[in-house]
Motif scaffolding. Structure first.
Motif, PDB file in Angstrom:
ATOM      1  N   SER A   1       5.633   6.195  -3.389  1.00 47.33           N
ATOM      2  CA  SER A   1       5.091   7.284  -4.191  1.00 47.33           C
ATOM      3  C   SER A   1       6.124   7.720  -5.224  1.00 47.33           C
ATOM      4  O   SER A   1       7.320   7.465  -5.080  1.00 47.33           O
ATOM      5  CB  SER A   1       4.706   8.474  -3.317  1.00 47.33           C
TER       6      SER A   1
ATOM      7  N   LEU B   1       0.154   8.555  -8.552  1.00 41.11           N
ATOM      8  CA  LEU B   1       1.084   8.586  -7.419  1.00 41.11           C
ATOM      9  C   LEU B   1       1.848   7.283  -7.259  1.00 41.11           C
ATOM     10  O   LEU B   1       3.019   7.281  -6.871  1.00 41.11           O
ATOM     11  CB  LEU B   1       0.313   8.895  -6.132  1.00 41.11           C
ATOM     12  N   THR B   2       1.201   6.140  -7.580  1.00 38.84           N
ATOM     13  CA  THR B   2       1.785   4.828  -7.268  1.00 38.84           C
ATOM     14  C   THR B   2       2.159   3.984  -8.481  1.00 38.84           C
ATOM     15  O   THR B   2       2.882   3.002  -8.334  1.00 38.84           O
ATOM     16  CB  THR B   2       0.792   3.997  -6.436  1.00 38.84           C
TER      17      THR B   2
ATOM     18  N   GLU C   1       2.798   2.376   0.210  1.00 35.44           N
ATOM     19  CA  GLU C   1       3.004   2.382  -1.230  1.00 35.44           C
ATOM     20  C   GLU C   1       4.114   3.371  -1.573  1.00 35.44           C
ATOM     21  O   GLU C   1       4.123   4.490  -1.067  1.00 35.44           O
ATOM     22  CB  GLU C   1       1.714   2.779  -1.960  1.00 35.44           C
TER      23      GLU C   1
ATOM     24  N   THR D   1       0.796   5.111   3.447  1.00 30.52           N
ATOM     25  CA  THR D   1       2.123   5.739   3.476  1.00 30.52           C
ATOM     26  C   THR D   1       3.066   5.095   4.492  1.00 30.52           C
ATOM     27  O   THR D   1       4.240   5.476   4.566  1.00 30.52           O
ATOM     28  CB  THR D   1       1.990   7.221   3.846  1.00 30.52           C
TER      29      THR D   1
ATOM     30  N   ASN E   1       4.144  11.851   1.583  1.00 31.04           N
ATOM     31  CA  ASN E   1       4.457  11.069   0.390  1.00 31.04           C
ATOM     32  C   ASN E   1       5.697  11.589  -0.336  1.00 31.04           C
ATOM     33  O   ASN E   1       5.884  11.339  -1.527  1.00 31.04           O
ATOM     34  CB  ASN E   1       3.268  11.097  -0.573  1.00 31.04           C
TER      35      ASN E   1
END
Length: 555
Positions: free
Chosen positions: A161, A89-90, A159, A149, A192
């Motif tokens: 996404s 995701l990051t 973060e 988030t 996200n």
């Protein structure tokens, strides 16, 4: 005349822009759960030097994906699902975000409505431990359970996404989430950047009669949670399917149908399967088929239920490929298939159920190759090589920048701006030997600060906390109990020849690199600590505990 020339040029510009819009690819990322490196027939054929006809599991559609694309022989994930999902995701190493393990529902500062200590994440768990009865020299570290988030609580932490980075895309998510703080408000797929088709923020799910559990809104599990409803999941639209894998697939196919009609925006679909995670539940007719199959027992793989679950997941892959062909968009759609960690190896699990990762050592929860080396396949018809292998090591942090570059974004700029750990591997899809050196990353890290009921592949006792580093061809596994293992992975991918005693200088140098990275990137609350109640006289291991962080890295 000049007016018409300007008009003509404007029309050409609009046509050019429209063509550029149309050339942005659709992207489908399929993530399997607990799916082992040799669970696919073509991977098994490669590493076991056998024919695909000899295997027990059947993966014709994943085989097709591999025949029509690029497969990676040295792709790495984390040892468990939540850390890998946080990295995907990051684009960051999971332990940098506090993701060090995967857990069933646990108490956190947020869901217990406790003041969050300064510098902590709201979704850090208060405690997580297995019921281990033998003496333990170390106390577990902790783990985060929700990717920040910037929403609800701790609005200062956010973060970027992968969906938020893809601003020109329709972004859809379906399936297993497990990085949302166990249903915490503000930490779910929709927070996200995703349109959520169906999701569940837990590690496993029933494959039959799951919908009520996914749709539960009452806060009975966490009554102190400071939100009106539990956001543990949403089963999505009714499809009439009785088996979870089939249901999620049908919802995914509907999404593809709908978004393919949008000529302005391409789509990115993140399809996160629960298959083949426990509980082991399959369709009776397919279980019966595998129980009667003559190749049952191939490579120690003999669980017919597990085999049936693989077949259902593989069928899902095939239906997606068929849908792309039906819609005439397969040449403008990149399909990526990956697993979140190594397979659950029956030899190291307490109940003896699972798959067999032979010839690789260990399985899920281990930092040996069987626990972290996973299948990774890219198919992009007409754009990349077909039926070839890439032997360059890559890892799950690379997925984020790779998808961004495929989508036409400046991945390098985003990496720098957001301090990502991943690097795009797009160049390897056409330059499979990396002769142009477009991919330069040669070091990667893992961190797992927990005592675990899974058996160590070294002594058959409960796993102790581990960390690892791979730099170039060499990989060092640091067992915090006081043991170091060094392997030349390029020459010895099955980790049969421990080089630490003969190449101690190299091993110690890697150890120091690993500890330095942990000190710079991972907060000490995520490190294991000495157990003040440890009694060495009760130790069942055949060597004594040593604090190597102090012995070999004194500061």
């Amino acid at each position: 005349m000049k007016k018409y020339s300007v008009l003509f040029l404007s029309i050409l510009f609009l046509i050019s822009c429209q063509k550029k819009k149309q050339t942005k690819p659709n992207i489908i990322f399929i993530l399997a759960d607990d799916y082992g490196i040799v669970d696919s027939q073509k991977y098994a054929a490669k590493f076991l030097n056998t024919s695909m006809d000899s295997t027990f599991y059947e993966t014709p559609n994943i085989n097709k994906l591999m025949n029509e694309g690029i497969s990676f022989s040295q792709a790495y994930a984390n040892q468990l699902c939540s850390p890998t999902r946080a990295s995907i995701l990051t684009g960051k190493y999971a332990s940098r975000l506090g993701f060090t393990t995967a857990m069933p529902h646990r108490n956190t500062y947020y869901n217990q409505n406790i003041v969050v200590p300064k510098g902590y994440y709201a979704n850090d768990v208060l405690e997580h431990k297995d019921n281990i009865l033998i003496e333990q020299a170390l106390v577990n570290g902790t783990s985060n359970s929700g990717v920040p988030t910037g929403k609800n609580i701790q609005t200062n932490l956010d973060e970027l996404s992968i969906a938020e980075a893809m601003t020109d895309y329709n972004n859809g998510f379906i399936g297993k989430w497990h990085i949302g703080g166990f249903g915490a408000k503000g930490f779910q797929p929709q927070d996200n950047g995703f349109e959520t088709l169906a999701y569940f923020d837990g590690g496993g799910s029933a494959y039959f009669n799951w919908r009520n559990g996914w749709n539960q809104k009452t806060k009975e599990r966490f009554p102190k949670m400071p939100q009106d409803e539990w956001e543990i999941g949403n089963a999505g639209a009714e499809t009439g399917e009785k088996y979870l894998t089939d249901d999620l697939t049908k919802q995914a196919l509907k999404y593809i149908d709908e978004k393919a009609k949008d000529k302005e925006k391409p789509f990115f679909l993140y399809f996160s399967h629960f298959a083949v995670h426990t509980p082991y539940q399959g369709k009776k007719e397919e279980i019966d088929y595998f129980n009667a199959k003559k190749t049952k027992g191939f490579n120690g793989q003999d669980n017919a239920i597990y085999a049936s679950m693989i077949k259902s997941m593989d069928r899902s892959v095939g239906l997606i490929l068929d849908k792309l062909k039906e819609l005439n968009i397969e040449e403008n759609t990149l399909v990526v298939f990956m697993s979140d960690n190594g397979g659950i190896d029956a030899e190291i699990t307490p109940d003896g159920n699972g798959t067999e990762n032979n010839p690789f050592l260990g399985g899920k929860a281990c930092l040996t190759e069987g626990g972290i080396r996973v299948p990774l396949v890219f198919r992009w018809k007409g754009k990349i090589e077909q039926g070839k292998w890439v032997d360059v090591p890559v890892d799950c942090t690379d997925i984020f920048p790779t998808i961004l570059e495929a989508a036409g974004y400046n991945a390098k700029e985003i990496i720098v701006e957001n301090n990502l750990d991943g690097e795009s591997i797009i160049g390897l899809l056409t330059d499979t030997k990396n002769e142009q050196k477009t991919y330069t990353k040669d070091t990667r890290y893992w961190h797992y600060p927990f005592n675990v009921i899974y058996k160590s592949p070294y002594d058959n006792l409960a796993l102790t906390p581990h960390s690892a580093i791979r730099k170039g061809d060499f990989k060092l596994i640091f067992d915090w109990y006081g043991r170091l293992h060094l392997y030349d992975i390029e020459k010895d991918p099955f980790e049969r020849n421990d080089l630490y005693t003969t190449q101690k200088e190299k091993g110690d140098a890697l150890f120091n690199d690993l500890i330095s990275w942990l000190e710079q990137n991972v907060d000490k609350r995520y490190w294991p600590t000495k157990n003040p109640d440890y009694n060495p006289e009760n130790e069942v291991r055949d060597i004594s505990f040593r604090d190597l962080v102090v012995e070999l890295n004194p500061k």
